[in-house]
Design a protein around this motif. Structure first.
Motif, PDB file in Angstrom:
ATOM      1  N   SER A 630     -18.444  32.152 -32.868  1.00 23.42           N
ATOM      2  CA  SER A 630     -17.608  32.600 -33.985  1.00 23.42           C
ATOM      3  C   SER A 630     -18.364  32.385 -35.289  1.00 23.42           C
ATOM      4  O   SER A 630     -18.839  31.278 -35.558  1.00 23.42           O
ATOM      5  CB  SER A 630     -16.285  31.827 -34.015  1.00 23.42           C
ATOM      6  OG  SER A 630     -15.562  32.138 -35.192  1.00 23.42           O
ATOM      7  N   ALA A 634     -10.759  33.441 -37.943  1.00 17.30           N
ATOM      8  CA  ALA A 634     -10.137  33.240 -36.641  1.00 17.30           C
ATOM      9  C   ALA A 634      -9.716  34.583 -36.053  1.00 17.30           C
ATOM     10  O   ALA A 634      -9.353  35.519 -36.780  1.00 17.30           O
ATOM     11  CB  ALA A 634      -8.936  32.307 -36.773  1.00 17.30           C
ATOM     12  N   GLU A 636      -8.312  36.662 -32.051  1.00 16.67           N
ATOM     13  CA  GLU A 636      -8.013  36.652 -30.627  1.00 16.67           C
ATOM     14  C   GLU A 636      -8.936  37.658 -29.937  1.00 16.67           C
ATOM     15  O   GLU A 636      -9.010  38.815 -30.348  1.00 16.67           O
ATOM     16  CB  GLU A 636      -6.549  37.000 -30.363  1.00 16.67           C
ATOM     17  CG  GLU A 636      -5.577  35.888 -30.702  1.00 16.67           C
ATOM     18  CD  GLU A 636      -4.205  36.132 -30.096  1.00 16.67           C
ATOM     19  OE1 GLU A 636      -3.936  37.270 -29.654  1.00 16.67           O
ATOM     20  OE2 GLU A 636      -3.404  35.182 -30.050  1.00 16.67           O
ATOM     21  N   THR A 638      -9.917  39.625 -26.499  1.00 20.11           N
ATOM     22  CA  THR A 638      -9.462  40.074 -25.188  1.00 20.11           C
ATOM     23  C   THR A 638     -10.673  40.429 -24.336  1.00 20.11           C
ATOM     24  O   THR A 638     -11.600  41.103 -24.804  1.00 20.11           O
ATOM     25  CB  THR A 638      -8.533  41.288 -25.328  1.00 20.11           C
ATOM     26  OG1 THR A 638      -7.430  40.939 -26.174  1.00 20.11           O
ATOM     27  CG2 THR A 638      -7.998  41.737 -23.976  1.00 20.11           C
ATOM     28  N   TRP A 658     -10.849  25.770 -26.877  1.00 22.20           N
ATOM     29  CA  TRP A 658     -10.296  26.995 -27.446  1.00 22.20           C
ATOM     30  C   TRP A 658      -9.224  27.505 -26.487  1.00 22.20           C
ATOM     31  O   TRP A 658      -9.489  27.688 -25.275  1.00 22.20           O
ATOM     32  CB  TRP A 658     -11.382  28.045 -27.620  1.00 22.20           C
ATOM     33  CG  TRP A 658     -12.377  27.710 -28.711  1.00 22.20           C
ATOM     34  CD1 TRP A 658     -12.401  26.607 -29.490  1.00 22.20           C
ATOM     35  CD2 TRP A 658     -13.470  28.523 -29.128  1.00 22.20           C
ATOM     36  NE1 TRP A 658     -13.442  26.652 -30.378  1.00 22.20           N
ATOM     37  CE2 TRP A 658     -14.127  27.830 -30.177  1.00 22.20           C
ATOM     38  CE3 TRP A 658     -13.979  29.753 -28.733  1.00 22.20           C
ATOM     39  CZ2 TRP A 658     -15.245  28.331 -30.829  1.00 22.20           C
ATOM     40  CZ3 TRP A 658     -15.098  30.263 -29.373  1.00 22.20           C
ATOM     41  CH2 TRP A 658     -15.723  29.565 -30.409  1.00 22.20           C
ATOM     42  N   ARG A 661      -5.265  32.225 -22.801  1.00 24.50           N
ATOM     43  CA  ARG A 661      -4.056  32.667 -22.110  1.00 24.50           C
ATOM     44  C   ARG A 661      -4.363  33.989 -21.425  1.00 24.50           C
ATOM     45  O   ARG A 661      -5.467  34.541 -21.579  1.00 24.50           O
ATOM     46  CB  ARG A 661      -2.899  32.827 -23.105  1.00 24.50           C
ATOM     47  CG  ARG A 661      -3.171  33.805 -24.223  1.00 24.50           C
ATOM     48  CD  ARG A 661      -2.014  33.866 -25.194  1.00 24.50           C
ATOM     49  NE  ARG A 661      -2.294  34.709 -26.340  1.00 24.50           N
ATOM     50  CZ  ARG A 661      -2.181  36.039 -26.357  1.00 24.50           C
ATOM     51  NH1 ARG A 661      -1.749  36.677 -25.265  1.00 24.50           N
ATOM     52  NH2 ARG A 661      -2.445  36.719 -27.439  1.00 24.50           N
ATOM     53  N   GLU A 670      -8.390  32.410 -27.999  1.00 21.18           N
ATOM     54  CA  GLU A 670      -8.140  32.191 -29.415  1.00 21.18           C
ATOM     55  C   GLU A 670      -9.385  31.551 -30.031  1.00 21.18           C
ATOM     56  O   GLU A 670      -9.705  30.386 -29.759  1.00 21.18           O
ATOM     57  CB  GLU A 670      -6.918  31.293 -29.615  1.00 21.18           C
ATOM     58  CG  GLU A 670      -5.615  31.919 -29.137  1.00 21.18           C
ATOM     59  CD  GLU A 670      -4.420  31.020 -29.373  1.00 21.18           C
ATOM     60  OE1 GLU A 670      -4.514  30.135 -30.261  1.00 21.18           O
ATOM     61  OE2 GLU A 670      -3.406  31.183 -28.679  1.00 21.18           O
TER      62      GLU A 670
END
Length: 683
Positions: A630, A634, A636, A638, A658, A661, A670
């Motif tokens: 990163s 911030a 998300e 996929t 980190w 889900r 995340e």
């Protein structure tokens, strides 16, 4: 075919050649050269190929058959006709002859893993001298479709910036039928000078998700060129070594003389971009000349990057040796500045230790390395002679690159020509002496200048002189390994400025960059496996006390995801930072032999230079390593390519995980604001 007897047109108008994972078909006739008409991964798989000649030859005095920037379709190549072929073992040889000129071409297709290595030998069968201007190394045509073309741009400190565009945008449809002409569309990538990857990478891909894709590489450290050209409903990929048009190449062939092209590697894969690069990865493994000593894949500490920067001394080295050993390094390399008068640039070529530089002599540092259980290495720039080195006056002028009657000089460096026996003897003596006197077991071989198009000593064109030198240098490197089978050799060129498989097929390791900003190293490390095997990709990991804890993990992640090339003032790190270093080294050691069998995957696409989030997956089949870096806000992330698989953070274990889900079976990570990085195991 397995027969070694010539096959004749009246008995067999087509040539079928099959190897594991390969199925090729060629046709031939009285009215056209031999053509490749089918290339697939098996007898029942879709073919990637449209009919195209297998070789093109340009000679002085010939006319083009087509107005174009392309190197395709010259007279001699168009007049070639089949005379025979044989298949033996992993090679297919096809012979052709130009009845008008007497020129003869033998084309060799060698199976290597899932790919084919192609080269051609041109023989002058005429009673007069013949001047070659270019010979293709490989030609493959693909029917026009929804392909993307990928090419890699490079630069010192910014290696491996890959681009991907639809072919239709690069080669627009200009409706050639309406004009009654051939399409002249051409997209070309060309090297300049002696940095084979200094501006562009000698690799490309034609990718399509719903059909077979192809990948290729040019295997030379001299001039090269590849192009994609539109021609009668197909896109032809032409791969070349040095040419007259682009590299001032010319080769005079007396009657009976021969010239062999640089090799071109081609792979076909059933799938898109990542499948093509996976096939190319396995091909690269197949063409490497491995020795037993290569199998260890040791962690090397080098004192250069962000550390001594070519200023070694006993006082400086001893704490570095202590820290490297405690971190888990297995080799310790003393970089530039140990020789001559201590000026590593102007004294290059004087490969004797600098008087008074090391308390107790250089051997005392070597002994300290061994006392800590590591093996000693040292830096050389074998092709360079500094302006102040005595060698510049001792060797004959013919042992140096020369242009137009003058020695080539580049910022205080002269370039040795390894075609000359005095140049080779000088380096043989240096390597043999350093091994005998100090027990050196690792050489970092550097190359820091672009010496231009080449040398015109014993060459019609300087591009031919450069090609001859690079072939002789590779032979020298192979011979050195025969004499010293337990010594490892790294290929480095100001980082990745000569990252090609002419050298990498015989070298153990490749430095991927000189980039000193750890934030900028992430896209270089993530893109490196597109150009070099993961197990050869020497990614620097140089932690510093000035870095935060997350920045330290960020810096170490690049090293884990290739060949961990360690540097930095490790002894000055806090306990918490040093623990991250030891953990990264341990993780890399645990994975290094699986990395040596893995294929690169880019879940977010090949990295952009300024991307906020960068991802590289090293897929070893049932398990993988995934790195996420990163560098921005911030987000998300996929990962649809990992549907149904488990994503578990394995580095660093002491820092917050980190959150991961799933959404419809697809992992979602995340990612916090950077700079920060994590490594995950995928099962």
């Amino acid at each position: 075919m397995t027969s070694t007897e010539p096959q004749h047109r009246d008995r067999e108008p087509a040539i079928e050649w099959a190897q594991p994972g390969l199925h090729l078909r060629f046709d031939h006739g009285d009215d056209h050269p031999v053509r490749l008409v089918h290339w697939a991964t098996g007898p029942d798989s879709a073919s990637v190929a449209a009919p195209s000649a297998i070789v093109d030859v340009s000679t002085a005095g010939e006319h083009r058959a087509r107005h174009n920037q392309s190197l395709l379709l010259w007279g001699a190549g168009l007049r070639l006709r089949y005379t025979g072929h044989e298949a033996l073992g992993d090679e297919l040889r096809i012979r052709q002859h130009d009845p008008a000129s007497g020129l003869e071409v033998t084309s060799v297709f060698r199976a290597a893993g899932p790919g084919v290595q192609i080269r051609h030998t041109v023989r002058n069968g005429t009673p007069s001298d013949l001047m070659l201007l270019s010979v293709s190394s490989g030609l493959v045509s693909v029917p026009e479709g929804a392909h993307d073309l990928l090419w890699g741009e490079s630069e010192w400190l910014a290696e491996g910036r890959w681009q991907q565009r639809p072919v239709a945008e690069l080669l627009p449809n200009v409706n050639p039928e309406f004009h009654g002409r051939r399409n002249r569309g051409n997209f070309a990538v060309t090297s300049h000078g002696s940095f084979s990857s200094g501006e562009f990478l000698p690799t490309g891909v034609l990718a399509i998700d719903d059909g077979p894709s192809i990948a290729w590489q040019v295997e030379t450290s001299a001039g090269w060129h590849w192009e994609a050209t539109q021609n009668e409903g197909a896109v032809t990929v032409g791969v070349y070594g040095p040419t007259d048009l682009y590299h001032q190449f010319a080769e005079r062939l007396a009657p009976g003389d021969e010239f062999t092209t640089v090799p071109a590697g081609f792979c076909v894969a059933d799938g898109g971009r990542d499948a093509a690069f996976a096939a190319l990865t396995d091909y690269r493994r197949a063409i490497r000349q491995l020795r037993p000593v290569d199998a260890g894949l040791p962690v090397v500490y080098n004192d250069f990057m962000n550390t001594l920067m070519a200023g070694p001394s006993t006082e400086k080295e001893l704490p570095l040796i202590e820290g490297a050993a405690e971190a888990g390094a297995e080799y310790f390399c003393i970089d530039a500045g140990w020789f001559g008068s201590g000026n590593w640039w102007t004294d290059a070529g004087d490969w004797h230790e600098a008087p008074g530089q090391f308390d107790g002599g250089l051997i005392s540092v070597i002994d300290a390395i061994r006392a800590k259980g590591m093996r000693p290495g040292i830096w050389l720039e074998p092709e360079a002679v500094g302006a102040n080195a005595a060698l510049g006056q001792q060797l004959p002028e013919e042992a140096f690159f020369r242009r137009l009657g003058r020695r080539v000089s580049e910022t205080g460096h002269f370039q040795l020509d390894f075609r000359h026996p005095a140049a080779r003897a000088h380096l043989d003596e240096a390597v043999d002496r350093l091994v005998a006197e100090f027990g050196i077991e690792f050489f970092k071989l550097d190359y820091n200048v672009n010496s231009g198009v080449g040398t015109d000593v014993d060459a019609v064109g300087p591009g031919a002189g450069l090609l001859g030198h690079t072939r002789a240098f590779r032979d020298w490197l192979s011979d050195a390994q025969v004499r010293h089978p337990e010594v490892l050799f790294e290929s480095c060129s100001s980082g990745g400025m000569r990252m090609d498989y002419n050298l990498l097929s015989v070298a153990h390791l490749q430095s991927t960059s000189d980039q000193q900003d750890f934030r900028r190293y992430a896209p270089i490390a993530a893109a490196a496996p597109a150009s070099v095997l993961p197990e050869q990709a020497g990614n620097w990991a140089y932690p510093a006390e000035s870095m935060s804890i997350d920045e330290t993990a960020f810096a170490m992640t690049a090293g884990v995801m290739g060949r961990l090339y360690l540097s930095g003032f490790l002894g000055g790190l806090s306990e918490e930072r040093f623990a991250l270093v030891r953990e990264a080294v341990a993780l890399h050691k645990d994975w290094r032999h699986r990395i040596a069998e893995a294929h690169p995957v880019w879940p977010l696409g090949l990295p952009g230079w300024d991307d906020d989030v960068i991802a590289l997956q090293l897929d070893a089949g049932s398990e993988s390593l995934l790195a996420l870096w990163s560098r921005g806000a911030a987000a998300e992330i996929t990962l649809p390519g990992l549907r149904g698989r488990t994503v578990k953070q394995v580095y660093p274990v002491a820092l917050p995980e980190w959150p991961v889900r799933t959404a419809g079976g697809v992992p979602v990570v995340e990612v916090p604001a950077g700079p920060a990085a994590r490594i995950f195991e995928i099962e």
